[in-house]
Enzyme design. Structure first.
Site, PDB file in Angstrom:
ATOM      1  N   LYS A  14      21.606  25.056 -28.239  1.00 28.55           N
ATOM      2  CA  LYS A  14      21.070  26.150 -27.434  1.00 28.55           C
ATOM      3  C   LYS A  14      19.550  26.078 -27.387  1.00 28.55           C
ATOM      4  CE  LYS A  14      23.477  29.906 -27.905  1.00 28.55           C
ATOM      5  NZ  LYS A  14      23.977  31.000 -28.762  1.00 28.55           N
TER       6      LYS A  14
ATOM      7  N   ARG B 187      19.734  34.532 -31.994  1.00 27.96           N
ATOM      8  CA  ARG B 187      20.926  33.788 -31.560  1.00 27.96           C
ATOM      9  C   ARG B 187      21.114  32.541 -32.398  1.00 27.96           C
ATOM     10  NH1 ARG B 187      19.493  32.746 -25.350  1.00 27.96           N
ATOM     11  NH2 ARG B 187      21.762  32.536 -25.122  1.00 27.96           N
TER      12      ARG B 187
ATOM     13  N   GLY C  82      33.172  30.845 -34.898  1.00 27.51           N
ATOM     14  CA  GLY C  82      33.269  31.220 -36.304  1.00 27.51           C
ATOM     15  C   GLY C  82      31.911  31.501 -36.921  1.00 27.51           C
TER      16      GLY C  82
ATOM     17  N   MET D 130      28.014  33.212 -36.796  1.00 26.70           N
ATOM     18  CA  MET D 130      27.448  34.429 -36.260  1.00 26.70           C
ATOM     19  C   MET D 130      26.982  34.182 -34.843  1.00 26.70           C
ATOM     20  SD  MET D 130      24.337  36.850 -37.257  1.00 26.70           S
ATOM     21  CE  MET D 130      23.462  36.441 -35.768  1.00 26.70           C
TER      22      MET D 130
ATOM     23  N   ARG E 258      24.160  24.357 -20.861  1.00 29.43           N
ATOM     24  CA  ARG E 258      24.596  23.186 -21.623  1.00 29.43           C
ATOM     25  C   ARG E 258      25.538  22.381 -20.736  1.00 29.43           C
ATOM     26  NH1 ARG E 258      28.352  26.853 -25.481  1.00 29.43           N
ATOM     27  NH2 ARG E 258      29.623  27.572 -23.763  1.00 29.43           N
TER      28      ARG E 258
ATOM     29  N   HIS F 235      59.540   9.642 -39.101  1.00 26.83           N
ATOM     30  CA  HIS F 235      60.055   8.516 -38.317  1.00 26.83           C
ATOM     31  C   HIS F 235      60.122   8.883 -36.838  1.00 26.83           C
ATOM     32  CE1 HIS F 235      63.318   6.114 -36.464  1.00 26.83           C
ATOM     33  NE2 HIS F 235      62.764   5.128 -37.161  1.00 26.83           N
TER      34      HIS F 235
ATOM     35  N   ARG G 274      58.989  -8.033 -31.694  1.00 31.69           N
ATOM     36  CA  ARG G 274      59.760  -7.991 -32.938  1.00 31.69           C
ATOM     37  C   ARG G 274      61.135  -8.583 -32.649  1.00 31.69           C
ATOM     38  NH1 ARG G 274      57.718  -3.025 -31.938  1.00 31.69           N
ATOM     39  NH2 ARG G 274      56.164  -2.194 -33.375  1.00 31.69           N
TER      40      ARG G 274
ATOM     41  N   SER H 221      46.999 -12.373 -36.527  1.00 37.26           N
ATOM     42  CA  SER H 221      47.191 -11.063 -35.928  1.00 37.26           C
ATOM     43  C   SER H 221      47.231 -10.060 -37.068  1.00 37.26           C
ATOM     44  CB  SER H 221      48.496 -11.019 -35.132  1.00 37.26           C
ATOM     45  OG  SER H 221      48.705  -9.718 -34.647  1.00 37.26           O
TER      46      SER H 221
ATOM     47  N   GLY I  49      48.186  -7.052 -39.018  1.00 33.41           N
ATOM     48  CA  GLY I  49      49.223  -6.022 -39.048  1.00 33.41           C
ATOM     49  C   GLY I  49      48.666  -4.857 -39.834  1.00 33.41           C
ATOM     50  N   THR I  50      47.962  -3.987 -39.127  1.00 31.52           N
ATOM     51  CA  THR I  50      47.184  -2.986 -39.869  1.00 31.52           C
ATOM     52  C   THR I  50      48.052  -1.873 -40.449  1.00 31.52           C
ATOM     53  OG1 THR I  50      46.643  -1.919 -37.779  1.00 31.52           O
ATOM     54  CG2 THR I  50      45.005  -3.427 -38.698  1.00 31.52           C
ATOM     55  N   ASN I  51      49.309  -1.761 -39.996  1.00 33.48           N
ATOM     56  CA  ASN I  51      50.174  -0.764 -40.646  1.00 33.48           C
ATOM     57  C   ASN I  51      50.444  -1.181 -42.086  1.00 33.48           C
ATOM     58  OD1 ASN I  51      50.281   0.518 -38.224  1.00 33.48           O
ATOM     59  ND2 ASN I  51      52.372  -0.089 -37.734  1.00 33.48           N
ATOM     60  N   ASP I  52      50.940  -2.412 -42.260  1.00 28.21           N
ATOM     61  CA  ASP I  52      51.208  -2.891 -43.613  1.00 28.21           C
ATOM     62  C   ASP I  52      49.915  -3.052 -44.406  1.00 28.21           C
ATOM     63  OD1 ASP I  52      53.833  -3.231 -44.667  1.00 28.21           O
ATOM     64  OD2 ASP I  52      54.247  -4.563 -42.980  1.00 28.21           O
TER      65      ASP I  52
ATOM     66  N   CYS J 189      47.994  -6.062 -34.020  1.00 25.02           N
ATOM     67  CA  CYS J 189      49.185  -5.433 -33.467  1.00 25.02           C
ATOM     68  C   CYS J 189      49.499  -4.250 -34.375  1.00 25.02           C
ATOM     69  CB  CYS J 189      50.350  -6.403 -33.414  1.00 25.02           C
ATOM     70  SG  CYS J 189      50.776  -7.134 -34.993  1.00 25.02           S
TER      71      CYS J 189
ATOM     72  N   TYR K 198      41.737  -9.601 -29.040  1.00 25.94           N
ATOM     73  CA  TYR K 198      42.600  -8.658 -28.318  1.00 25.94           C
ATOM     74  C   TYR K 198      43.157  -7.602 -29.254  1.00 25.94           C
ATOM     75  CZ  TYR K 198      46.669 -11.074 -30.303  1.00 25.94           C
ATOM     76  OH  TYR K 198      47.593 -11.592 -31.166  1.00 25.94           O
TER      77      TYR K 198
HETATM   78  P1  ADP Z   1      26.942  32.652 -27.438  1.00 24.15           P
HETATM   79  O1  ADP Z   1      26.539  31.393 -28.092  1.00 24.15           O
HETATM   80  O2  ADP Z   1      28.077  33.324 -28.054  1.00 24.15           O
HETATM   81  O3  ADP Z   1      27.061  32.490 -25.963  1.00 24.15           O
HETATM   82  P2  ADP Z   1      24.375  33.781 -26.959  1.00 24.15           P
HETATM   83  O4  ADP Z   1      23.302  33.568 -27.961  1.00 24.15           O
HETATM   84  O5  ADP Z   1      24.334  32.923 -25.777  1.00 24.15           O
HETATM   85  O6  ADP Z   1      25.751  33.682 -27.689  1.00 24.15           O
HETATM   86  O7  ADP Z   1      24.296  35.298 -26.521  1.00 24.15           O
HETATM   87  C1  ADP Z   1      25.372  36.012 -25.969  1.00 24.15           C
HETATM   88  C2  ADP Z   1      24.904  36.748 -24.719  1.00 24.15           C
HETATM   89  O8  ADP Z   1      23.782  37.557 -25.012  1.00 24.15           O
HETATM   90  C3  ADP Z   1      24.475  35.783 -23.680  1.00 24.15           C
HETATM   91  O9  ADP Z   1      25.456  35.730 -22.676  1.00 24.15           O
HETATM   92  C4  ADP Z   1      23.226  36.337 -23.095  1.00 24.15           C
HETATM   93  O10 ADP Z   1      23.467  36.778 -21.782  1.00 24.15           O
HETATM   94  C5  ADP Z   1      22.872  37.523 -23.952  1.00 24.15           C
HETATM   95  N1  ADP Z   1      21.502  37.338 -24.432  1.00 24.15           N
HETATM   96  C6  ADP Z   1      21.088  36.543 -25.418  1.00 24.15           C
HETATM   97  N2  ADP Z   1      19.750  36.596 -25.545  1.00 24.15           N
HETATM   98  C7  ADP Z   1      19.307  37.437 -24.592  1.00 24.15           C
HETATM   99  C8  ADP Z   1      18.020  37.896 -24.205  1.00 24.15           C
HETATM  100  N3  ADP Z   1      16.922  37.485 -24.808  1.00 24.15           N
HETATM  101  N4  ADP Z   1      17.951  38.757 -23.191  1.00 24.15           N
HETATM  102  C9  ADP Z   1      19.058  39.180 -22.564  1.00 24.15           C
HETATM  103  N5  ADP Z   1      20.300  38.796 -22.878  1.00 24.15           N
HETATM  104  C10 ADP Z   1      20.425  37.926 -23.881  1.00 24.15           C
HETATM  105 MG    MG Z   2      54.271  -5.626 -41.236  1.00 23.91          MG
HETATM  106 MG    MG Z   3      25.842  31.901 -24.820  1.00 23.05          MG
END
Ligand code: ADP
Ligand code: MG
Ligand code: MG
Length: 902
Positions: A29, A98, A107, A109, A343, A459, A582, A786, A788-791, A854, A874
């Site tokens: 990000k 963020r 998972g 924050m 991204r 199997h 085989r 050849s 035989g990487t299983n064995d 193989c 190969y």
């Molecule tokens: P995630 O990785 O879960 O997408 P983000 O860090 O992108 O989390 O933030 C979640 C949402 O918060 C984003 O969709 C964005 O629109 C909003 N957000 C983040 N930073 C700002 C900011 N500086 N101003 C306004 N909205 C923000």
């Molecule tokens: Mg064999």
């Molecule tokens: Mg985001």
């Protein structure tokens, strides 16, 4: 040197200081926010705290020296730039905090918005927003909610309940109908919740809010879900996350504000166009949270034409710049567009191919790059038929998705019945508790395999994957009763002939027939769909990229095939020969009787008779295969498994004998068989009398096979074809074994071949560690190797595959002893090292020694890259994996060292 003299390590980067190549340091990000900033796009100003700061914090439990000061300095410069101060009661600067690691990771924050608000600055914010109190209190309640939840682990539902309560009191379901007073009241309720769960008041000091939020992002790297996700995705545990501090812009300032997400192309199909959602008068997280109904992004044109046009313009620029599909988050504050994230976007397997093809057409990338952007796992996905689950089909059971695909058919419980019904043109699903080698014909005949026991490495699973056949294994809610020809599940009984449907990707089992769509990509590979005539963008893209892969790759790709039909299929899929034929199936079925005669022979003549009877049958098998592979090499492996595998099981024989004796029948033959089975019993058949050892112990056995191969080759050649057999001796550990076999074989070959012009190579498998370590000696006697990487994996690790996969692999995976089963992807460090040593020493002894592999690893994407890097000639894999191996061999050839294919 005191710490004051130490030049501070740089832990904080302004957006203007970074760029997209700094993902390791700034996270995805942060690196992309910096990239957009430097492109001159409207990104709110901010800075990124590096992953190194996070690593230091996690190692020591405190912020590293210098970090606090650097944050202060960057914050001051942000305040100067914005003309506002954090926490200023009259005109506060607010920021978002963020997280953002190198790889996006659920998972961890997420985000805290509106940091800097407190009981005093909320008033200033309202005043600055032209007296918009509703906006100010809405922002404040969001801060307490997000901060409480993500920084202080206050259960999110409590805030949700309080919000619902406020809406109910107002008689509405939309948060838009809450006015300033409602929201002020809600802030009071939120604060009480915060106090109740944390034992303290919501922090009023903006800088404390900021520091706590930053620390929470650091710590979220080790949250349980994040750790689990990393293990699953094989993301290193020590990368750490960066933290982005970004000046807030507001999408909740009224109807001329809003927030949205967009893709530059359809991430599902790859089609060009504008895909996204927009929500007026909202803050970022509302769009994804599904709190209110969003509108399609196209509607923004009507709502705010200027912002819309600017957004489209930016999207086009980003695509041109990243040369790929981008996903985007943006906010509009009173008609002014702000970019908050971009991204390179995730996409489906189909979209990956289509987009790569489009980008080549648009001149943004070349074909090498297009090849790099797709992978074998995606191609494999596209080759499976899929269920159309538009209607409500409820699964009755769920097992392990052992071999992907979708199959419907009539339930059968035995291999024989499967073959029978399939011959009548019926689609059948073979249902067993577990399968064993005797089920092979039934598995071939069936559309899919369903077992109630065993996992991904049973199997059934392994064989099905090899065949490219759908398989669900270990569906343990199913109770299979083979003698009664039925199974029960969820209180229902399914009889032979009833229809079930199984999804080998999800592991779901359905009663009745779920409609299936065949794969267009397979039709293309099979030659029934002309890519130039197809109006299907996917098939065209696959064709184009495969063509390039074939031109680019150095590795040849062969197939493992034991029959003429397999060989034909392999060839259609682009195999350049057979790497493993085989011969053991040639001893099954109605030939068992001859094998029994061979095993029971008491004299040389009896044995020779049995072998002489087998010879023409084997020769016909080879003729069929050589014809199909006309002009291409066919590696035939001499018989490998222990001979007792061809005899009935001990228990069955014992019962047969007892029953026959009871009836007073002649049991001489059964008794002899029983005695043979007892005599031939082995404690560790895997390490027993098999492979070359059989050939050296049983006179005439290998000689018969060699003769059958040579005679078949001569016949095919005399008929105007071209046969190129390569005889492969299994399980060699010492050069002397090979020399003995070879001396005998060469005599026979010379005699049979005469002046026909047929050339027969003799080589060996390298599958015993000793063979790898003495490859220099063995190469003196071998015309090819050849692997035989299983064995080699079994013996290299000392794993008995059939035992270990069920017994403890789950624990090894959990402990991270290996990231993936070494039977699925080659263990580069250990088994791979054996391969490397053997390749090097073999070639040193015999320059130009032909090297192949193989076994299942030959069709595994990561392993293919490894085999490319050690210089094999190969890989050979099951016919269905041939396109995958072709693609990956091409990718290996165009990829620069160290590039990241994740
Ligand atoms: P995630 O990785 O879960 O997408 P983000 O860090 O992108 O989390 O933030 C979640 C949402 O918060 C984003 O969709 C964005 O629109 C909003 N957000 C983040 N930073 C700002 C900011 N500086 N101003 C306004 N909205 C923000
Ligand atoms: Mg064999
Ligand atoms: Mg985001």
């Amino acid at each position: 040197m005191t710490s004051q003299e130490t030049v501070d390590h740089k832990y904080v980067y302004d957006f203007a200081e970074g760029n997209r190549d700094l993902k390791d340091l700034l996270g995805g990000k942060g690196a992309n926010l910096a990239e957009m900033t430097n492109l001159g796009l409207p990104v709110p100003p901010g800075f990124t705290i590096t992953t190194e700061a996070c690593q230091a914090y996690l190692a020591t439990g405190r912020e590293p020296d210098g970090l606090a000061g650097q944050i202060e300095a960057h914050l001051e410069s942000l305040e100067r730039g914005m003309g506002r101060r954090l926490g200023d009661p009259h005109d506060p600067l607010l920021v978002s905090v963020r997280s953002g690691a190198k790889f996006s990771m659920p998972g961890m924050m997420e985000t805290v918005l509106n940091v800097g608000l407190n009981d005093r600055s909320v008033v200033g914010l309202a005043a600055q927003a032209g007296g918009n109190e509703r906006f100010a209190w809405d922002s404040y309640r969001r801060l307490i909610q997000m901060f409480g939840k993500t920084v202080c682990e206050v259960p999110g539902e409590e805030f949700e309940h309080a919000l619902d309560e406020a809406k109910r009191a107002r008689g509405t379901t939309s948060d838009l109908d809450l006015d300033a007073d409602d929201l002020r009241g809600l802030v009071g309720a939120y604060k009480k919740i915060f106090l109740k769960h944390t034992g303290r008041d919501f922090p009023q000091e903006p800088r404390e809010q900021l520091d706590l939020a930053i620390r929470a992002v650091f710590e979220s790297w080790n949250a349980e879900r994040a750790v689990l996700y990393r293990r699953q995705e094989r993301i290193p545990a020590d990368l750490g996350t960066a933290v982005n501090v970004v000046a807030m812009v507001f999408g909740n300032l009224g109807p001329d504000s809003g927030t949205g997400v967009a893709f530059t192309r359809d991430p599902a199909s790859g089609a060009q166009g504008i895909y996204g959602d927009y929500l007026a008068n909202a803050q970022g997280e509302d769009v994804v949270a599904g709190i209110r109904n969003t509108v399609p992004l196209q509607d923004l044109e009507r709502l705010d034409k200027r912002s819309y046009d600017e957004l489209l313009d930016i999207m086009a620029r980003l695509e041109g710049h990243y040369r790929d599909l981008c996903d985007i988050e943006f906010t509009i504050e009173r008609g002014k567009l702000w970019m908050l994230q971009t991204r390179v976007g995730k996409r489906t397997a189909a979209a990956a191919f289509v987009i790569a093809g489009q980008l080549v057409d648009e001149g943004l990338i070349d074909l090498d790059e297009a090849l790099h952007r797709v992978n074998g796992a995606q191609l494999a996905q596209l080759m499976f038929p899929r269920f159309q689950l538009d209607h409500d089909f409820e699964p009755v059971a769920r097992g392990v998705g052992a071999s992907p695909g979708a199959a419907s058919g009539k339930v059968v419980f035995t291999s024989a019945r499967a073959v029978e019904l399939a011959a009548e043109g019926e689609a059948v699903i073979l249902v067993r508790r577990e399968t064993n080698p005797d089920d092979l014909n039934g598995m071939i005949a069936a559309r899919g395999i369903l077992t109630s026991r065993g996992g991904k490495t049973s199997h059934a699973a392994v064989v099905a994957r090899g065949m490219g056949k759908t398989c669900v294994s270990g569906a343990d809610e199913i109770d299979v009763n083979v003698p009664a020809k039925r199974f029960t599940v969820a209180g229902q009984t399914v009889h032979e002939g009833d229809v079930v449907s199984i999804d080998g990707t999800t592991g779901k089992v359905y009663l009745g027939e779920v409609p299936v769509t065949p794969s267009e990509v397979v039709r293309y590979f099979e030659g029934t769909l002309d890519p130039h005539e197809a109006d299907d963008a996917l098939v065209k893209a696959v064709h184009r990229i495969m063509t390039h892969a074939d031109a680019a790759r150095r590795l040849a790709v062969r197939a493992n095939a034991d029959t003429g039909a397999d060989a034909a299929r392999a060839r259609r899929f682009g195999a350049q020969g057979i790497g493993l034929c085989r011969t053991e199936h040639m001893f099954l079925g109605d030939r068992r009787e001859l094998v029994e005669r061979l095993i029971l022979a008491r004299t040389d003549t009896e044995r020779a008779d049995a072998l002489a009877a087998l010879l023409p049958l084997q020769r016909d098998d080879f003729v069929e295969i050589f014809r199909e592979m006309d002009g291409l090499p066919v590696t035939v492996r001499l018989i490998d498994p222990p001979l007792h595998e061809f005899l009935p099981p001990l228990e069955q024989l014992a019962v047969d004998v007892a029953v026959a004796q009871e009836r007073g029948e002649d049991v001489a033959k059964e008794e002899a068989l029983l005695a043979a089975v007892r005599r031939m019993h082995e404690e560790n058949p895997m390490l027993g009398l098999r492979g070359v050892r059989l050939g050296l112990v049983i006179p005439g056995l290998f000689a018969m096979q060699v003769r059958a191969i040579a005679e078949a080759a001569v016949r095919v050649t005399r008929d105007g074809g071209s046969a190129c057999p390569e005889i492969m001796v299994p399980l060699v550990g010492a050069v002397q074994e090979l020399e003995t076999v070879r001396a005998e074989a060469e005599k026979i070959i010379a005699e049979v071949v005469g002046d026909s012009g047929v050339e027969v190579l003799i080589g060996t498998m390298i599958e015993v560690p000793r063979a790898a370590l003495t490859a220099g000696q063995i190469a003196e006697a071998a015309q090819f190797f050849s692997f035989g990487t299983n064995d080699l994996t079994q013996m290299g690790w000392g794993f008995s595959r059939d035992d270990v996969e069920g017994a403890f692999f789950w624990r090894y995976l959990e402990l991270g002893i290996f990231g993936i089963s070494p039977f699925e992807s080659i263990d580069r460090d250990g088994v791979g090292r054996l391969v490397r040593i053997a390749a090097e020493e073999g070639r040193a002894a015999r320059p130009g020694l032909k090297l192949g592999v193989c076994g299942e690893h030959g069709g595994d994407p990561e392993s293919v890259h490894f085999f490319h890097s050690v210089g094999l000639d190969y890989v050979s894999c099951s016919p269905f994996r041939v396109p995958v191996a072709r693609l990956e061999a091409g990718r290996a050839a165009v990829e620069t060292v160290g590039s990241d294919s994740r």
